[in-house]
Design a protein around this motif. Structure first.
Motif, short mmCIF file in Angstrom:
data_model
loop_
_atom_site.label_atom_id
_atom_site.label_comp_id
_atom_site.label_asym_id
_atom_site.label_seq_id
_atom_site.Cartn_x
_atom_site.Cartn_y
_atom_site.Cartn_z
N GLU A 152 0.84 -1.21 0.00
CA GLU A 152 0.00 0.00 0.00
C GLU A 152 0.87 1.26 0.00
OE1 GLU A 152 -4.01 1.73 2.21
OE2 GLU A 152 -2.77 0.21 3.22
N SER A 153 2.02 1.19 0.63
CA SER A 153 2.91 2.35 0.69
C SER A 153 3.47 2.73 -0.67
CB SER A 153 4.06 2.08 1.67
OG SER A 153 4.82 0.95 1.26
N ASN A 154 3.43 1.80 -1.64
CA ASN A 154 3.93 2.11 -2.99
C ASN A 154 2.86 2.73 -3.88
OD1 ASN A 154 6.51 1.21 -2.47
ND2 ASN A 154 6.17 -0.83 -3.33
N VAL A 155 1.60 2.71 -3.45
CA VAL A 155 0.52 3.25 -4.28
C VAL A 155 0.76 4.72 -4.62
CG1 VAL A 155 -1.94 3.83 -4.30
CG2 VAL A 155 -1.20 1.54 -3.60
N PRO A 156 1.10 5.59 -3.66
CA PRO A 156 1.36 6.99 -4.00
C PRO A 156 2.52 7.15 -4.98
CG PRO A 156 1.02 6.77 -1.64
CD PRO A 156 1.15 5.39 -2.19
N TYR A 157 3.51 6.27 -4.88
CA TYR A 157 4.65 6.32 -5.81
C TYR A 157 4.18 6.14 -7.25
CZ TYR A 157 9.01 4.91 -8.11
OH TYR A 157 10.08 4.80 -8.98
N TYR A 158 3.35 5.13 -7.47
CA TYR A 158 2.85 4.88 -8.82
C TYR A 158 1.89 5.97 -9.28
CZ TYR A 158 4.95 0.24 -8.47
OH TYR A 158 5.84 -0.79 -8.34
N MET A 159 1.17 6.54 -8.35
CA MET A 159 0.25 7.62 -8.72
C MET A 159 1.00 8.82 -9.27
SD MET A 159 -2.62 7.41 -5.66
CE MET A 159 -3.71 8.61 -6.40
N ARG A 160 2.23 9.02 -8.82
CA ARG A 160 3.03 10.13 -9.35
C ARG A 160 3.35 9.95 -10.82
NH1 ARG A 160 5.81 9.79 -4.25
NH2 ARG A 160 7.67 8.86 -5.20
N PHE A 161 3.28 8.71 -11.30
CA PHE A 161 3.53 8.44 -12.72
C PHE A 161 2.24 8.37 -13.54
CE2 PHE A 161 7.29 6.74 -10.57
CZ PHE A 161 8.31 7.32 -11.32
N GLY A 162 1.11 8.69 -12.92
CA GLY A 162 -0.15 8.73 -13.65
C GLY A 162 -1.05 7.54 -13.46
N PHE A 163 -0.69 6.60 -12.58
CA PHE A 163 -1.54 5.44 -12.30
C PHE A 163 -2.61 5.80 -11.28
CE2 PHE A 163 2.24 3.43 -13.98
CZ PHE A 163 1.79 2.29 -14.61
#
Length: 204
Positions: free
Chosen positions: A169-180
């Protein structure tokens, strides 16, 4: 390039180093911990698992990329191009002996995870990011970012969407920064952890 990081397509001779990097990257991953709770066995198993996946499936699709700085590999990504995310029967047969050796009696858990992901995989053609990881020794140095940007530029040029499952779950914001964006959640039966399905439409 990101801070002198070189991203290129992997070759067969890159697989051992790639497998070691991904094995260290996913050592504390909740799904991998559930699949093999014993630390020493997981440390031995994961490089074998990633080696089998890369060698017998992903390399043939041309979607394996590695990131290096001054010749040292710091990260790797396993992508499937549109229409190729399903492993063929021949690929599964070639991988099976290595996976059985790696996981032993935990192989059933690995198969359950795989089947769950297959049942909920999007049907629309897309690039599939199956695995992205950077060595914990260089985490935060930009290897993951360099790998993501390299592939996403191609996806945008092709007008192709992308899909992944985040196992943290902690990686979700990371991927959101790339448009996911999160499109769903998958919880592994039998008390397993949750994975977050994420989709990215092409930019522009």
């Amino acid at each position: 390039m990101t801070a002198g990081i070189d991203v290129h397509f992997a070759r067969k001779q890159d697989v051992p180093a790639l497998a070691r990097v991904l094995g260290r990257a996913f050592f504390d991953d909740p799904v991998m911990e559930w699949m093999q709770p014993h630390d020493k066995r997981r440390a031995r198993a994961l490089p074998r698992v990633f080696s089998a996946m890369a060698r017998h499936h992903f390399l043939a699709g041309g979607g394996v990329q590695v990131a290096r700085r001054v010749g040292e590999m710091g990260g790797a990504a396993l992508w499937d191009p549109p229409g190729r995310w399903k492993q063929t029967q021949a690929e599964e047969l070639r991988m099976m002996p290595r996976l059985l050796v790696a996981l032993g009696r935990r192989s059933g858990r690995g198969m359950a995870i795989s089947e769950l992901m297959k049942r909920h995989h999007p049907e629309e053609p897309h690039w599939y990011l199956a695995v992205l990881g950077s060595d914990p020794f260089v985490r935060g140095a930009g290897f993951g970012k360099a790998l993501m940007e390299s592939r996403l530029r191609r996806c945008d040029a092709e007008g192709a969407p992308c899909y992944l499952e985040s196992t943290k779950e902690s990686n979700v914001p990371y991927y959101m920064r790339f448009g996911f964006d999160v499109t769903g959640e998958l919880t592994i039966p039998g008390g397993g952890p949750t994975m977050w399905q994420m989709w990215r439409p092409p930019a522009g």
